[in-house]
Motif scaffolding. Sequence first.
Motif, PDB file in Angstrom:
ATOM      1  N   GLN A   7       1.699 -23.474  57.871  1.00 43.22           N
ATOM      2  CA  GLN A   7       1.410 -22.129  57.358  1.00 43.22           C
ATOM      3  C   GLN A   7       1.062 -22.240  55.883  1.00 43.22           C
ATOM      4  N   ARG A   8       0.098 -21.444  55.445  1.00 44.97           N
ATOM      5  CA  ARG A   8      -0.383 -21.541  54.068  1.00 44.97           C
ATOM      6  C   ARG A   8      -0.284 -20.180  53.376  1.00 44.97           C
ATOM      7  N   PRO A   9       0.901 -19.837  52.872  1.00 44.05           N
ATOM      8  CA  PRO A   9       1.098 -18.506  52.291  1.00 44.05           C
ATOM      9  C   PRO A   9       0.182 -18.187  51.119  1.00 44.05           C
ATOM     10  N   LEU A  10      -0.161 -19.175  50.294  1.00 41.59           N
ATOM     11  CA  LEU A  10      -1.042 -18.902  49.160  1.00 41.59           C
ATOM     12  C   LEU A  10      -2.414 -18.448  49.635  1.00 41.59           C
ATOM     13  N   ASP A  11      -2.901 -19.015  50.725  1.00 43.21           N
ATOM     14  CA  ASP A  11      -4.186 -18.602  51.287  1.00 43.21           C
ATOM     15  C   ASP A  11      -4.109 -17.193  51.879  1.00 43.21           C
ATOM     16  N   LEU A  12      -2.897 -16.774  52.246  1.00 44.70           N
ATOM     17  CA  LEU A  12      -2.705 -15.448  52.840  1.00 44.70           C
ATOM     18  C   LEU A  12      -2.417 -14.373  51.795  1.00 44.70           C
ATOM     19  N   GLY A  13      -2.361 -14.761  50.522  1.00 38.41           N
ATOM     20  CA  GLY A  13      -2.203 -13.774  49.467  1.00 38.41           C
ATOM     21  C   GLY A  13      -0.935 -13.872  48.649  1.00 38.41           C
ATOM     22  N   ALA A  14       0.012 -14.713  49.042  1.00 34.12           N
ATOM     23  CA  ALA A  14       1.231 -14.878  48.249  1.00 34.12           C
ATOM     24  C   ALA A  14       0.878 -15.485  46.889  1.00 34.12           C
ATOM     25  N   ASP A  15       1.641 -15.104  45.869  1.00 35.42           N
ATOM     26  CA  ASP A  15       1.411 -15.632  44.527  1.00 35.42           C
ATOM     27  C   ASP A  15       2.100 -16.964  44.298  1.00 35.42           C
ATOM     28  N   ILE A  16       3.248 -17.146  44.953  1.00 37.06           N
ATOM     29  CA  ILE A  16       4.083 -18.321  44.723  1.00 37.06           C
ATOM     30  C   ILE A  16       4.647 -18.782  46.063  1.00 37.06           C
ATOM     31  N   VAL A  17       4.688 -20.087  46.247  1.00 41.12           N
ATOM     32  CA  VAL A  17       5.394 -20.692  47.381  1.00 41.12           C
ATOM     33  C   VAL A  17       6.591 -21.457  46.841  1.00 41.12           C
ATOM     34  N   LEU A  31       9.231 -12.895  62.142  1.00 46.63           N
ATOM     35  CA  LEU A  31       8.073 -13.055  61.273  1.00 46.63           C
ATOM     36  C   LEU A  31       7.725 -11.740  60.602  1.00 46.63           C
ATOM     37  N   CYS A  32       7.065 -11.857  59.439  1.00 49.23           N
ATOM     38  CA  CYS A  32       6.406 -10.700  58.837  1.00 49.23           C
ATOM     39  C   CYS A  32       4.975 -11.102  58.492  1.00 49.23           C
ATOM     40  N   ASP A  33       4.122 -10.108  58.338  1.00 45.13           N
ATOM     41  CA  ASP A  33       2.698 -10.321  58.079  1.00 45.13           C
ATOM     42  C   ASP A  33       2.518 -10.593  56.582  1.00 45.13           C
ATOM     43  N   ILE A  34       2.331 -11.859  56.233  1.00 47.27           N
ATOM     44  CA  ILE A  34       2.245 -12.237  54.814  1.00 47.27           C
ATOM     45  C   ILE A  34       1.075 -11.551  54.135  1.00 47.27           C
ATOM     46  N   ALA A  35      -0.092 -11.539  54.773  1.00 46.76           N
ATOM     47  CA  ALA A  35      -1.279 -10.951  54.150  1.00 46.76           C
ATOM     48  C   ALA A  35      -1.093  -9.458  53.910  1.00 46.76           C
ATOM     49  N   ALA A  36      -0.522  -8.762  54.886  1.00 43.87           N
ATOM     50  CA  ALA A  36      -0.312  -7.320  54.734  1.00 43.87           C
ATOM     51  C   ALA A  36       0.727  -7.020  53.665  1.00 43.87           C
ATOM     52  N   VAL A  37       1.802  -7.808  53.644  1.00 43.04           N
ATOM     53  CA  VAL A  37       2.829  -7.626  52.612  1.00 43.04           C
ATOM     54  C   VAL A  37       2.242  -7.898  51.231  1.00 43.04           C
ATOM     55  N   ALA A  38       1.473  -8.982  51.108  1.00 42.88           N
ATOM     56  CA  ALA A  38       0.896  -9.325  49.808  1.00 42.88           C
ATOM     57  C   ALA A  38      -0.035  -8.226  49.311  1.00 42.88           C
ATOM     58  N   ALA A  39      -0.874  -7.702  50.201  1.00 45.38           N
ATOM     59  CA  ALA A  39      -1.811  -6.653  49.789  1.00 45.38           C
ATOM     60  C   ALA A  39      -1.065  -5.401  49.314  1.00 45.38           C
ATOM     61  N   ALA A  40      -0.059  -4.984  50.076  1.00 44.48           N
ATOM     62  CA  ALA A  40       0.689  -3.777  49.720  1.00 44.48           C
ATOM     63  C   ALA A  40       1.527  -3.992  48.465  1.00 44.48           C
ATOM     64  N   ALA A  41       2.145  -5.173  48.343  1.00 40.84           N
ATOM     65  CA  ALA A  41       2.972  -5.461  47.173  1.00 40.84           C
ATOM     66  C   ALA A  41       2.123  -5.539  45.907  1.00 40.84           C
ATOM     67  N   HIS A  42       0.960  -6.165  46.009  1.00 39.88           N
ATOM     68  CA  HIS A  42       0.078  -6.253  44.844  1.00 39.88           C
ATOM     69  C   HIS A  42      -0.402  -4.867  44.408  1.00 39.88           C
ATOM     70  N   ALA A  43      -0.676  -4.007  45.376  1.00 39.70           N
ATOM     71  CA  ALA A  43      -1.096  -2.649  45.041  1.00 39.70           C
ATOM     72  C   ALA A  43      -0.008  -1.902  44.283  1.00 39.70           C
ATOM     73  N   ALA A  44       1.246  -2.289  44.539  1.00 35.78           N
ATOM     74  CA  ALA A  44       2.380  -1.665  43.848  1.00 35.78           C
ATOM     75  C   ALA A  44       2.756  -2.400  42.569  1.00 35.78           C
TER      76      ALA A  44
END
Length: 333
Positions: A146-156, A117-130
């Motif tokens: 699991q709901r990746p869009l709710d965790l910050g992903a842009d696309i599922v 597993l990886c932390d979707i919310a943490a990845v999304a926050a860091a990736a968006h900042a970049a």
Amino acid sequence: MYNLPGDPAGFAQYGRFNNPTWDAVEEILGHLEAAPAVAFPSGMAAISATFFSLLKGGDRVLLPSDGYYTTRVLAERFLKPLGVSFDLRATTAYLDGGFDGYRLVFVETPANPGLDLCDIAAVAAAAHAAGATVVADNTTMTAYGQRPLDLGADIVVAADTKAPGGHSDVLFGHVASRDDAVIAAARDWRKLSGAIPGPFEAWLVHRGLETLEVRFDRMCSSAETIARRLREHPKIEAIRFPGLEDDPSHALALAQMDRFGFLIGVTLASQEAAEGFIDRCALIQPATSFGGVHTSAERRARWGDAVAPGFVRLSVGCEPVEELWSAIEQALG
């Protein structure tokens, strides 16, 4: 074909553009994702649509080194010659090294087949900042797990060939996003590339989605029971299942997943032991897919995945759990 008047505005025009059965299955998929969804003829068609509708020469992509291998092959064979470069990173190390310079960050969690597993919310926050767009392949979990869009992903993206279809009789996939531009690009790609699902396949997935919640609940509950028993079996050398308290991903699974899924990674002593187990078990279907009502299994090293020769991806189905366990125990013995 459709009956089409002289002024075609507002009418269904052609089967490559639209179809009422697509509309029906997209309505259900959109309800589950809480986001607009676009249907495709396979999970890889959904992934391809995301890549080819959003990327251009000079872009960089980050892919999981331990995710579904066909995504990496697609990038090597077709993105790279178009000037789109890509890097690989292990799922558990996805936050390491940051995301500067990436146009698109692609996550797959739990990764198939190793179930890291990886932390979707943490990845999304860091990736968006970049400045990157985050795509999450949610095939192994569905929106019920699991709901990746709710965790910050842009696309599922997801292969509805698996649990959503659920009956091992259809290929299908979808893209979902709350970004209108992403959805418009996916629809344009589908229309212009011809990567369209058949209406009968859409109907089969529509049928499967009607029972997904109850099937998924049964499969996940049975997988939890069977994983705990497999962990204690002397023939099992290693086991991966996010629901086990001693699994390295358990804490993260508790935080970001609604269920622990129906996939179990089990390692037996050798290739021969793994194939013998699959062949002997009366209730296991040997197949290179998962998520159906019937339990299935596959020795994944045969496709080149970075797993032990005796590693088996076990997809728990909807059989009565005690009957299924009895068959598994007999095959292991």
